[in-house]
Every structure is written in C-alpha cells, then in structure tokens.
Scaffold this motif. Structure first.
Motif, PDB file in Angstrom:
ATOM      1  N   THR A  88       0.832  -1.206   0.000  1.00 10.89           N
ATOM      2  CA  THR A  88       0.000   0.000   0.000  1.00 10.89           C
ATOM      3  C   THR A  88       0.865   1.254   0.000  1.00 10.89           C
ATOM      4  O   THR A  88       0.575   2.229  -0.708  1.00 10.89           O
TER       5      THR A  88
ATOM      6  N   GLU B 176       1.064   4.133  -2.924  1.00 12.13           N
ATOM      7  CA  GLU B 176       0.959   5.585  -2.730  1.00 12.13           C
ATOM      8  C   GLU B 176       2.098   6.320  -3.433  1.00 12.13           C
ATOM      9  O   GLU B 176       1.890   7.370  -4.062  1.00 12.13           O
TER      10      GLU B 176
ATOM     11  N   VAL C   9      -7.587  10.688  -5.385  1.00  8.18           N
ATOM     12  CA  VAL C   9      -7.034   9.452  -4.825  1.00  8.18           C
ATOM     13  C   VAL C   9      -5.801   9.759  -3.971  1.00  8.18           C
ATOM     14  O   VAL C   9      -5.636   9.216  -2.867  1.00  8.18           O
TER      15      VAL C   9
ATOM     16  N   ARG D 211      -6.033  10.108   1.923  1.00  7.69           N
ATOM     17  CA  ARG D 211      -5.554   9.833   3.278  1.00  7.69           C
ATOM     18  C   ARG D 211      -5.775  11.003   4.235  1.00  7.69           C
ATOM     19  O   ARG D 211      -5.628  10.853   5.447  1.00  7.69           O
TER      20      ARG D 211
ATOM     21  N   ARG E 261      -9.269   6.874   5.056  1.00  4.90           N
ATOM     22  CA  ARG E 261      -7.843   6.686   5.296  1.00  4.90           C
ATOM     23  C   ARG E 261      -7.434   5.221   5.300  1.00  4.90           C
ATOM     24  O   ARG E 261      -6.263   4.901   5.346  1.00  4.90           O
TER      25      ARG E 261
ATOM     26  N   TYR F 295      -8.095   3.028  -0.068  1.00  2.87           N
ATOM     27  CA  TYR F 295      -7.075   3.540  -0.987  1.00  2.87           C
ATOM     28  C   TYR F 295      -6.821   2.559  -2.135  1.00  2.87           C
ATOM     29  O   TYR F 295      -6.741   2.959  -3.304  1.00  2.87           O
TER      30      TYR F 295
ATOM     31  N   SER G 151      -7.445   3.261  -6.078  1.00  8.65           N
ATOM     32  CA  SER G 151      -6.348   3.212  -7.052  1.00  8.65           C
ATOM     33  C   SER G 151      -6.665   2.257  -8.203  1.00  8.65           C
ATOM     34  O   SER G 151      -6.214   2.462  -9.331  1.00  8.65           O
TER      35      SER G 151
END
Length: 319
Positions: free
Chosen positions: A186, A190, A238, A242, A248, A253, A257
């Motif tokens: 993850t 990001e 996107v 957070r 969050r 997420y 994505s």
C-alpha cells in the motif's frame, strides 16, 4: 534495411509478451510461497527470476531503440508504439519500487505481459510508418513521452491495488506477515501513484503548450484534453484520500487506485476509438468492445465486494 528485416523477423515485442507472462507468473507464485517459507534454495531461485526480468527489460529497451533507429522518430507516435512504450515505462516503475518489494516487480512483469498482449491485438497496427505531419515536432519527445510514461506508473498502482484486495481475501485470520506485506504494498502504491500523478499533470500542461504551437490555443476542451484533465482530477482525489476522515483505510485507498485507472483507459482508448476531436490522428477505426472487458469488469467487481467484507476481519482494521 538489414535492421528492419531483423526487427520484423525477430518479433521482439510479440515474444516478450510470452516471456514476461511466464517469468512474471512463476516469479509471483514463488514469492507467495516465500511468505510461508524462507528456505535458502527458494531465495536463490527468486534471485534468479529477478535477473530474468532484468534480461527481459534489456531486450525490451533494445527493441525500442531498434524501432527508433528504423523509423527515424521516437517510438511512441501511434497506438501500437505507445502501448509498447507504456509497457516499458511500467516495468521501469517496477524496478524503481522493486528494490523494496520483489512482489511489486513480479506483479509488474505480469502486467507488462498483458499490456503487450493488448498491443498485439488485431486492431493495433505494428507496422513501422512515417510520422503524421502534426507529430513531426520535438514535443513528441517531451509531451508524449512524459504523459504516456505516467500511464505506466498509474497502471502499476492499479495492479498493486488489485493485488492488495486479493491479499485481503486470501489472508488467513491473524496472519501478521501477510498484513505487513499488505502495508508495504500500500505504501509503494501511494508512492507510484504520486509519481504518476506528477508526470500526468506536467504532461497535460505541456500538451497545452504544444497545442498553442500547433493550433494557436492552449486549451480548447477537445475530447482528449478534457479526459486528460478528468484523469488528473480523479488521481488528485485518490492521492489526497488519506487526509479525509473515513477514507484513510488501506481498503479504501487500494479500491480507489484500482477503479481510478478506468479514467486512464477512457483517456487512452475511449477517446481515440469512440470519440472525435483534433487528436484524431491518433485514432483507429471504431471497434466493438472486446468480450474480455466485460469479464474483467465483473471479476474486479466481485473482488471488491468480497474484499470489503473480508477487510472487517483483517489483522488490524484501520477503518
């Protein structure tokens, strides 16, 4: 002439599709096994597959250079060439982040094989051709290279999102090792989406500068320009999820994505093949939506629904 004959006979990118698929699939399976085992022999085999991916990347790079030499222009001037270049950029992003996670690199190799598969569908012409006059510009080297390379980073983000959702589904209850892998992927997701968004935004602005030189205006709400802006806005949301309470969590997420990549698919394929505009030089004849698209959407939908339920029993629920 000899270089072109060799290029045509070698079928470099067609063969790389099979190579990446086999290497990436076996590589990924071995890494899954490694999550539950840490034998020295297995680690050595995994290292060997890492170098096999490196070998494929070198061949891929050589193929692009050879096509550049034969055509006399940057090899991302049409749909086929840009798909091959996006595959190269995707694998490059895998190497950038694969230092921290070999699973990322293995998944990237598998993704690249699917990109090359799409590049070799019947409706994309692999023939080496001359440049369309409007593309005969140094901006082809700058704008197109940056914005299409961003697709590779964003595609990696979508793949990592899917991979993490599958981890949620397959994770045994209380398995902290898989949860730590989930957290690591993850974080990498990001980073790759942040870089992809940065390149996508810069590429879109540079496209406006090129439009001013070619058509006398920076922005005209052409279909391609509009969807490029829509993609920037989608990924901006996107990237900032957070900071929004309630959004969050790792599931949110990775879900975002994965789904967000549909904006890139629309920008790249939908506009070129189903809409019209000043970017029609990059278009192809309208084609029926391939059957596998519907199956893919159904598969992703099922994965999302099941992962949403399973996340409630994940080792550490961040939501």
């Amino acid at each position: 002439v000899k270089a072109e004959v060799f290029y045509n006979k070698a079928k470099i990118f067609n063969n790389l599709f099979y190579y990446y698929f086999l290497v990436g699939l076996v590589f990924l399976i071995l890494l899954f096994v490694q999550l539950f085992s840490n034998k020295t022999t297995l680690n050595n085999i995994i290292t060997g597959f890492f170098w096999l991916v490196v070998l494929g990347f070198l061949a891929h790079t050589g193929g692009l250079i050879l096509r550049w030499y034969i055509s006399g222009h940057a090899p991302w001037s049409n749909a086929y060439e840009s798909m091959v270049y996006i595959a190269w950029a995707t694998l490059l992003s895998g190497f950038l982040f694969g230092r921290k996670s070999k699973i990322t690199l293995a998944a990237t190799a598998l993704l690249v094989s699917f990109i090359l598969m799409v590049a070799h569908l019947n409706w994309l012409d692999p023939e080496v051709t001359n440049l369309v006059p409007v593309l005969n510009s140094y901006w082809l080297m700058i704008h197109v290279a940056i914005i299409t390379a961003s697709y590779g980073f964003l595609a990696l983000g979508a793949l990592l999102g899917l991979f993490n959702l599958i981890l949620i589904i397959t994770s045994p209850r209380g398995n902290m090792k898989i949860y730590l892998t989930f957290k690591e992927l993850t974080t990498i997701n990001e980073m790759t989406i942040t870089i992809g968004l940065f390149m996508l935004t810069i590429g879109t602005f540079l496209g406006g500068v090129w439009a001013n030189e070619s058509w006398g205006r920076y922005w005209g709400w052409d279909a391609k320009e509009t969807w490029a802006l829509a993609s920037v806005l989608v990924y901006s949301f996107v990237a900032h999820m957070r900071f929004i309470p309630g959004l969050r969590g790792g599931f949110a997420y990775n879900f975002a994505s994965l789904v967000a990549f549909s904006a890139i698919i629309m920008t790249y394929f939908g506009v070129n093949y189903y809409l019209s505009g000043l970017h029609s030089y990059a278009a192809g004849d309208p084609v029926p939506i391939p059957t596998f698209v519907y199956y893919t959407i159904a598969f992703v939908f099922v994965i999302i629904v099941i992962a949403n339920q399973r996340f409630k029993t994940f080792p550490v629920n961040e939501e």
